[in-house]
Design a protein around this motif. Structure first.
Motif, PDB file in Angstrom:
ATOM      1  N   THR A  16      -4.647  -0.485  -7.059  1.00  0.00           N
ATOM      2  CA  THR A  16      -3.230  -0.799  -6.993  1.00  0.00           C
ATOM      3  C   THR A  16      -2.488   0.315  -7.713  1.00  0.00           C
ATOM      4  O   THR A  16      -2.737   0.571  -8.897  1.00  0.00           O
ATOM      5  N   LEU A  17      -1.615   1.000  -6.990  1.00  0.00           N
ATOM      6  CA  LEU A  17      -0.798   2.052  -7.584  1.00  0.00           C
ATOM      7  C   LEU A  17       0.518   1.456  -8.067  1.00  0.00           C
ATOM      8  O   LEU A  17       1.184   0.726  -7.320  1.00  0.00           O
ATOM      9  N   GLU A  18       0.854   1.746  -9.314  1.00  0.00           N
ATOM     10  CA  GLU A  18       2.159   1.385  -9.862  1.00  0.00           C
ATOM     11  C   GLU A  18       3.006   2.650  -9.779  1.00  0.00           C
ATOM     12  O   GLU A  18       2.837   3.568 -10.577  1.00  0.00           O
ATOM     13  N   ILE A  19       3.877   2.698  -8.781  1.00  0.00           N
ATOM     14  CA  ILE A  19       4.651   3.906  -8.506  1.00  0.00           C
ATOM     15  C   ILE A  19       6.047   3.745  -9.090  1.00  0.00           C
ATOM     16  O   ILE A  19       6.767   2.806  -8.753  1.00  0.00           O
ATOM     17  N   LYS A  20       6.417   4.668  -9.981  1.00  0.00           N
ATOM     18  CA  LYS A  20       7.731   4.638 -10.615  1.00  0.00           C
ATOM     19  C   LYS A  20       8.552   5.822 -10.129  1.00  0.00           C
ATOM     20  O   LYS A  20       8.084   6.957 -10.135  1.00  0.00           O
ATOM     21  N   ASN A  21       9.770   5.534  -9.701  1.00  0.00           N
ATOM     22  CA  ASN A  21      10.703   6.592  -9.305  1.00  0.00           C
ATOM     23  C   ASN A  21      11.379   7.115 -10.572  1.00  0.00           C
ATOM     24  O   ASN A  21      12.287   6.484 -11.109  1.00  0.00           O
ATOM     25  N   GLU A  22      10.927   8.258 -11.049  1.00  0.00           N
ATOM     26  CA  GLU A  22      11.495   8.913 -12.229  1.00  0.00           C
ATOM     27  C   GLU A  22      12.656   9.823 -11.852  1.00  0.00           C
ATOM     28  O   GLU A  22      13.294  10.409 -12.723  1.00  0.00           O
ATOM     29  N   GLY A  23      12.929   9.939 -10.559  1.00  0.00           N
ATOM     30  CA  GLY A  23      13.949  10.858 -10.075  1.00  0.00           C
ATOM     31  C   GLY A  23      15.337  10.263 -10.049  1.00  0.00           C
ATOM     32  O   GLY A  23      15.560   9.103 -10.387  1.00  0.00           O
ATOM     33  N   SER A  24      16.265  11.079  -9.588  1.00  0.00           N
ATOM     34  CA  SER A  24      17.672  10.687  -9.525  1.00  0.00           C
ATOM     35  C   SER A  24      18.106  10.273  -8.125  1.00  0.00           C
ATOM     36  O   SER A  24      19.267   9.936  -7.914  1.00  0.00           O
ATOM     37  N   VAL A  25      17.175  10.290  -7.170  1.00  0.00           N
ATOM     38  CA  VAL A  25      17.474   9.921  -5.781  1.00  0.00           C
ATOM     39  C   VAL A  25      16.437   8.925  -5.278  1.00  0.00           C
ATOM     40  O   VAL A  25      15.381   8.741  -5.886  1.00  0.00           O
ATOM     41  N   LYS A  26      16.746   8.304  -4.162  1.00  0.00           N
ATOM     42  CA  LYS A  26      15.820   7.368  -3.533  1.00  0.00           C
ATOM     43  C   LYS A  26      14.596   8.120  -3.019  1.00  0.00           C
ATOM     44  O   LYS A  26      14.727   9.183  -2.410  1.00  0.00           O
ATOM     45  N   HIS A  27      13.397   7.591  -3.303  1.00  0.00           N
ATOM     46  CA  HIS A  27      12.145   8.151  -2.804  1.00  0.00           C
ATOM     47  C   HIS A  27      11.425   7.097  -1.968  1.00  0.00           C
ATOM     48  O   HIS A  27      11.879   5.961  -1.855  1.00  0.00           O
ATOM     49  N   ASN A  28      10.302   7.493  -1.431  1.00  0.00           N
ATOM     50  CA  ASN A  28       9.509   6.625  -0.577  1.00  0.00           C
ATOM     51  C   ASN A  28       8.043   6.955  -0.811  1.00  0.00           C
ATOM     52  O   ASN A  28       7.697   8.084  -1.146  1.00  0.00           O
ATOM     53  N   PHE A  29       7.190   5.962  -0.634  1.00  0.00           N
ATOM     54  CA  PHE A  29       5.741   6.182  -0.703  1.00  0.00           C
ATOM     55  C   PHE A  29       5.146   5.650   0.590  1.00  0.00           C
ATOM     56  O   PHE A  29       5.244   4.451   0.880  1.00  0.00           O
ATOM     57  N   THR A  30       4.573   6.557   1.382  1.00  0.00           N
ATOM     58  CA  THR A  30       4.003   6.193   2.677  1.00  0.00           C
ATOM     59  C   THR A  30       2.571   6.698   2.788  1.00  0.00           C
ATOM     60  O   THR A  30       2.295   7.854   2.475  1.00  0.00           O
ATOM     61  N   VAL A  31       1.686   5.800   3.233  1.00  0.00           N
ATOM     62  CA  VAL A  31       0.320   6.169   3.630  1.00  0.00           C
ATOM     63  C   VAL A  31       0.189   5.641   5.052  1.00  0.00           C
ATOM     64  O   VAL A  31      -0.108   4.462   5.266  1.00  0.00           O
ATOM     65  N   GLU A  32       0.462   6.506   6.024  1.00  0.00           N
ATOM     66  CA  GLU A  32       0.477   6.079   7.428  1.00  0.00           C
ATOM     67  C   GLU A  32      -0.840   5.445   7.843  1.00  0.00           C
ATOM     68  O   GLU A  32      -0.845   4.413   8.524  1.00  0.00           O
ATOM     69  N   ASP A  33      -1.964   6.059   7.456  1.00  0.00           N
ATOM     70  CA  ASP A  33      -3.284   5.552   7.848  1.00  0.00           C
ATOM     71  C   ASP A  33      -3.547   4.127   7.374  1.00  0.00           C
ATOM     72  O   ASP A  33      -4.407   3.438   7.913  1.00  0.00           O
ATOM     73  N   GLN A  34      -2.806   3.685   6.335  1.00  0.00           N
ATOM     74  CA  GLN A  34      -3.043   2.358   5.761  1.00  0.00           C
ATOM     75  C   GLN A  34      -1.835   1.435   5.905  1.00  0.00           C
ATOM     76  O   GLN A  34      -1.772   0.371   5.291  1.00  0.00           O
ATOM     77  N   LYS A  35      -0.863   1.856   6.717  1.00  0.00           N
ATOM     78  CA  LYS A  35       0.340   1.071   6.992  1.00  0.00           C
ATOM     79  C   LYS A  35       1.088   0.671   5.716  1.00  0.00           C
ATOM     80  O   LYS A  35       1.567  -0.455   5.578  1.00  0.00           O
ATOM     81  N   VAL A  36       1.175   1.630   4.776  1.00  0.00           N
ATOM     82  CA  VAL A  36       1.931   1.440   3.537  1.00  0.00           C
ATOM     83  C   VAL A  36       3.227   2.221   3.664  1.00  0.00           C
ATOM     84  O   VAL A  36       3.211   3.399   4.040  1.00  0.00           O
ATOM     85  N   ASP A  37       4.365   1.576   3.366  1.00  0.00           N
ATOM     86  CA  ASP A  37       5.673   2.215   3.475  1.00  0.00           C
ATOM     87  C   ASP A  37       6.637   1.494   2.537  1.00  0.00           C
ATOM     88  O   ASP A  37       7.130   0.411   2.859  1.00  0.00           O
ATOM     89  N   LYS A  38       6.889   2.072   1.353  1.00  0.00           N
ATOM     90  CA  LYS A  38       7.738   1.442   0.343  1.00  0.00           C
ATOM     91  C   LYS A  38       8.817   2.403  -0.129  1.00  0.00           C
ATOM     92  O   LYS A  38       8.535   3.550  -0.464  1.00  0.00           O
ATOM     93  N   ASP A  39      10.057   1.934  -0.162  1.00  0.00           N
ATOM     94  CA  ASP A  39      11.160   2.701  -0.724  1.00  0.00           C
ATOM     95  C   ASP A  39      11.291   2.386  -2.209  1.00  0.00           C
ATOM     96  O   ASP A  39      10.998   1.270  -2.646  1.00  0.00           O
ATOM     97  N   LEU A  40      11.761   3.396  -2.969  1.00  0.00           N
ATOM     98  CA  LEU A  40      11.968   3.229  -4.405  1.00  0.00           C
ATOM     99  C   LEU A  40      13.323   3.796  -4.790  1.00  0.00           C
ATOM    100  O   LEU A  40      13.575   4.988  -4.602  1.00  0.00           O
ATOM    101  N   LYS A  41      14.181   2.965  -5.349  1.00  0.00           N
ATOM    102  CA  LYS A  41      15.448   3.445  -5.894  1.00  0.00           C
ATOM    103  C   LYS A  41      15.165   4.097  -7.238  1.00  0.00           C
ATOM    104  O   LYS A  41      14.115   3.857  -7.848  1.00  0.00           O
ATOM    105  N   PRO A  42      16.081   4.925  -7.758  1.00  0.00           N
ATOM    106  CA  PRO A  42      15.871   5.517  -9.080  1.00  0.00           C
ATOM    107  C   PRO A  42      15.560   4.446 -10.130  1.00  0.00           C
ATOM    108  O   PRO A  42      16.163   3.365 -10.128  1.00  0.00           O
TER     109      PRO A  42
END
Length: 136
Positions: free
Chosen positions: A75-101
């Motif tokens: 389980t990855l705990e993904i934190k958006n440390e940036g100042s803009v909206k990011h996304n984490f996608t793994v197409e092969d595993q049907k993962v697609d999550k948006d992250l606000k700052p």
């Protein structure tokens, strides 16, 4: 007065090698795509922290390459440390999550049996925001 120019180039070479050894700020290639390289880490355990960032105008995941046991799940705990909206996608595993700052999301991923599986930010992939899950 005689100048000592031989030391300056050697110092610059040494500094470049130290910077390259740290693995931060350079680029690497993942599945024929340019990735802004911010270290490789071995994943152990069932959870692991990953950062999505755009510090200094560079878009990247830190760490960029995650190494793990073939076929293992994490389980990855993904934190958006940036100042803009990011996304984490793994197409092969049907993962697609948006992250606000400042947002953190959790996603379950599986390391491949061999080779690498690419992940990316859909919004900043062309700017080098690419990473990989690598069987080790």
């Amino acid at each position: 007065m005689r100048m000592r120019t031989g030391r300056v180039p050697m110092l610059l070479v040494a500094l470049a090698l130290v910077g390259a050894a740290c693995g931060k700020g350079g680029t690497t290639t993942i599945n024929e795509e340019k990735a802004n390289d911010h270290v490789t880490k071995t994943v152990s355990g069932s959870t692991f922290e990953l950062e999505a960032d755009n510090d200094g105008g560079k878009f990247y995941f830190e760490p960029t390459i995650l190494k793990g046991a073939p076929g293992s799940k994490v389980t990855l705990e993904i934190k958006n440390e940036g100042s803009v909206k990011h996304n984490f996608t793994v197409e092969d595993q049907k993962v697609d999550k948006d992250l606000k700052p400042d947002q953190t999301v959790e996603v379950a991923v599986t390391f491949p049996r061999s080779g690498v599986v690419e992940f990316n930010c859909d919004y900043h992939e062309k700017l080098g925001m690419v990473g990989a899950l690598e069987a080790s």
